[in-house]
Design an enzyme around this catalytic site. Structure first.
Site, PDB file in Angstrom:
ATOM      1  N   THR A 226       0.850  -1.196   0.000  1.00 48.87           N
ATOM      2  CA  THR A 226       0.000   0.000   0.000  1.00 48.87           C
ATOM      3  C   THR A 226       0.885   1.246   0.000  1.00 48.87           C
ATOM      4  O   THR A 226       1.947   1.238   0.625  1.00 48.87           O
ATOM      5  CB  THR A 226      -0.883  -0.017   1.265  1.00 48.87           C
TER       6      THR A 226
ATOM      7  N   SER B 125       2.327   5.119  -2.050  1.00 52.16           N
ATOM      8  CA  SER B 125       2.703   5.690  -3.346  1.00 52.16           C
ATOM      9  C   SER B 125       3.766   4.859  -4.050  1.00 52.16           C
ATOM     10  O   SER B 125       3.774   4.784  -5.286  1.00 52.16           O
ATOM     11  CB  SER B 125       3.181   7.127  -3.151  1.00 52.16           C
ATOM     12  N   THR B 126       4.661   4.205  -3.306  1.00 53.31           N
ATOM     13  CA  THR B 126       5.693   3.389  -3.959  1.00 53.31           C
ATOM     14  C   THR B 126       5.076   2.076  -4.442  1.00 53.31           C
ATOM     15  O   THR B 126       5.359   1.619  -5.559  1.00 53.31           O
ATOM     16  CB  THR B 126       6.862   3.118  -2.986  1.00 53.31           C
TER      17      THR B 126
ATOM     18  N   ALA C 239       7.724   1.469   2.760  1.00 51.35           N
ATOM     19  CA  ALA C 239       7.969   1.687   4.195  1.00 51.35           C
ATOM     20  C   ALA C 239       8.151   3.179   4.425  1.00 51.35           C
ATOM     21  O   ALA C 239       8.471   3.923   3.498  1.00 51.35           O
ATOM     22  CB  ALA C 239       9.213   0.935   4.657  1.00 51.35           C
TER      23      ALA C 239
ATOM     24  N   LYS D 260       6.174   1.331   9.528  1.00 50.13           N
ATOM     25  CA  LYS D 260       5.152   1.313   8.489  1.00 50.13           C
ATOM     26  C   LYS D 260       3.820   1.787   9.073  1.00 50.13           C
ATOM     27  O   LYS D 260       3.640   1.790  10.268  1.00 50.13           O
ATOM     28  CB  LYS D 260       5.000  -0.108   7.906  1.00 50.13           C
TER      29      LYS D 260
ATOM     30  N   GLY E 207       2.156   4.698   7.591  1.00 54.76           N
ATOM     31  CA  GLY E 207       1.880   6.095   7.240  1.00 54.76           C
ATOM     32  C   GLY E 207       0.548   6.236   6.500  1.00 54.76           C
ATOM     33  O   GLY E 207      -0.116   7.260   6.603  1.00 54.76           O
ATOM     34  N   GLY E 208       0.171   5.201   5.780  1.00 51.99           N
ATOM     35  CA  GLY E 208      -1.117   5.215   5.080  1.00 51.99           C
ATOM     36  C   GLY E 208      -2.201   4.500   5.869  1.00 51.99           C
ATOM     37  O   GLY E 208      -3.313   4.314   5.371  1.00 51.99           O
TER      38      GLY E 208
ATOM     39  N   GLU F  73      -0.817  -5.143   6.360  1.00 56.25           N
ATOM     40  CA  GLU F  73       0.549  -5.229   5.840  1.00 56.25           C
ATOM     41  C   GLU F  73       1.387  -6.184   6.672  1.00 56.25           C
ATOM     42  O   GLU F  73       2.176  -6.962   6.135  1.00 56.25           O
ATOM     43  CB  GLU F  73       1.205  -3.848   5.848  1.00 56.25           C
TER      44      GLU F  73
HETATM   45  O1  LIG Z   1       0.207   2.245   5.633  1.00 62.74           O
HETATM   46  C1  LIG Z   1       0.937   2.457   4.655  1.00 62.74           C
HETATM   47  C2  LIG Z   1       2.186   1.797   4.383  1.00 62.74           C
HETATM   48  O2  LIG Z   1       2.897   1.302   5.463  1.00 62.74           O
HETATM   49  C3  LIG Z   1       3.064   2.384   3.292  1.00 62.74           C
HETATM   50  O3  LIG Z   1       3.725   1.300   2.716  1.00 62.74           O
HETATM   51  C4  LIG Z   1       4.065   3.390   3.811  1.00 62.74           C
HETATM   52  O4  LIG Z   1       3.374   4.451   4.431  1.00 62.74           O
HETATM   53  C5  LIG Z   1       4.969   3.941   2.700  1.00 62.74           C
HETATM   54  O5  LIG Z   1       4.207   4.660   1.785  1.00 62.74           O
HETATM   55  P1  LIG Z   1       4.864   5.475   0.602  1.00 62.74           P
HETATM   56  O6  LIG Z   1       5.424   4.500  -0.357  1.00 62.74           O
HETATM   57  O7  LIG Z   1       3.710   6.277   0.030  1.00 62.74           O
HETATM   58  O8  LIG Z   1       5.902   6.381   1.189  1.00 62.74           O
END
Ligand SMILES: O=C[C@H](O)[C@H](O)[C@H](O)COP(=O)(O)O
Length: 218
Positions: A27, A29-30, A82, A93, A95-96, A102
């Site tokens: 989950t 943006s990456t 992450a 982990k 942030g979303g 996960e």
């Molecule tokens: O709950 C969300 C997840 O742990 C995401 O994998 C993490 O926040 C990294 O997200 P992003 O790739 O958007 O930085």
């Protein structure tokens, strides 16, 4: 931010996907770049089954015609982003807000590949507030109990953020998020899951300005 690095990490990780694999689909943006790249491979005939780690990623998979199945016992590789990682492969982990699913998927996968841009690295975990998912029931007391461990804690979006599991997320600011805190926080009644991922990552794909560095976690 760092979109190109995220895309490069995802593209490099996609090289490890083979026919008939069962793969965890992360989950954020990456992970989005991973899902997008995966959809191209599926369009060109790759056969895989995906186990998404959030409703959002499930919707994305379905919109890209990536097969989804949650009744899978053995997951070959989980691919996820992450918020922060250290030299030992410990991660923050959530942030979303997807940390519960996960962690379940990562725990049940033979390999766990983490996709990040260069900014996610820290010698010691301290940059990103630690997300903790808690039951709504007596959640103010749960927050107080977490704060006793030495952090400043707050409900994400004043309790307006609700996880896929119907719970709140508490974001905890520690001056240093010692990975040992995982079990201490998890012991507090009302805590569903903690966003510290220890001993789970097997490879880290770190996008950099000129490519992707693959770190094997010992
Ligand atoms: O709950 C969300 C997840 O742990 C995401 O994998 C993490 O926040 C990294 O997200 P992003 O790739 O958007 O930085």
């Amino acid at each position: 931010m760092f979109e190109n690095e995220k895309r490069m990490a995802a593209m490099e990780a996609l090289k490890f996907v083979r026919n008939d694999m069962r793969i965890g689909i992360g989950t954020g943006s990456t992970a989005y770049y991973f899902i997008e790249g995966l959809s191209e491979l599926v369009k060109n005939g790759l056969r895989i089954t995906g186990i998404p780690t959030s409703k959002k990623s499930e919707e994305l998979c379905r919109s890209f015609n990536i097969p989804v199945d949650y009744n899978i016992k053995d997951i070959d590789i989980d691919f996820d982003g992450a918020d922060e990682f250290d030299p030992y492969g410990n991660l923050i982990k959530g942030g979303g807000g997807a940390l519960v699913r996960e962690k379940i998927v990562a725990y049940n996968s033979r390999e766990f590949y983490v996709l990040v841009d260069h900014s996610k690295y820290s010698e010691r975990l301290h940059k990103f507030p630690l997300p903790v998912e808690v039951l709504p029931f007596m959640s103010e007391k749960t927050l107080e109990n977490i704060e006793r461990l030495g952090c400043r804690a707050s409900f994400r979006d004043d309790k307006k953020f609700i996880s896929d599991n119907g719970n709140y997320i508490i974001d905890c600011v520690f001056s240093y998020t010692d990975p040992e805190l995982e079990s201490q926080i998890k012991m507090i009644p009302g805590v569903v899951e903690v966003g510290i991922f220890r001993h789970l990552a097997t490879k880290i794909f770190q996008g950099t300005i000129d490519g992707c560095r693959i770190i094997d976690v010992k």
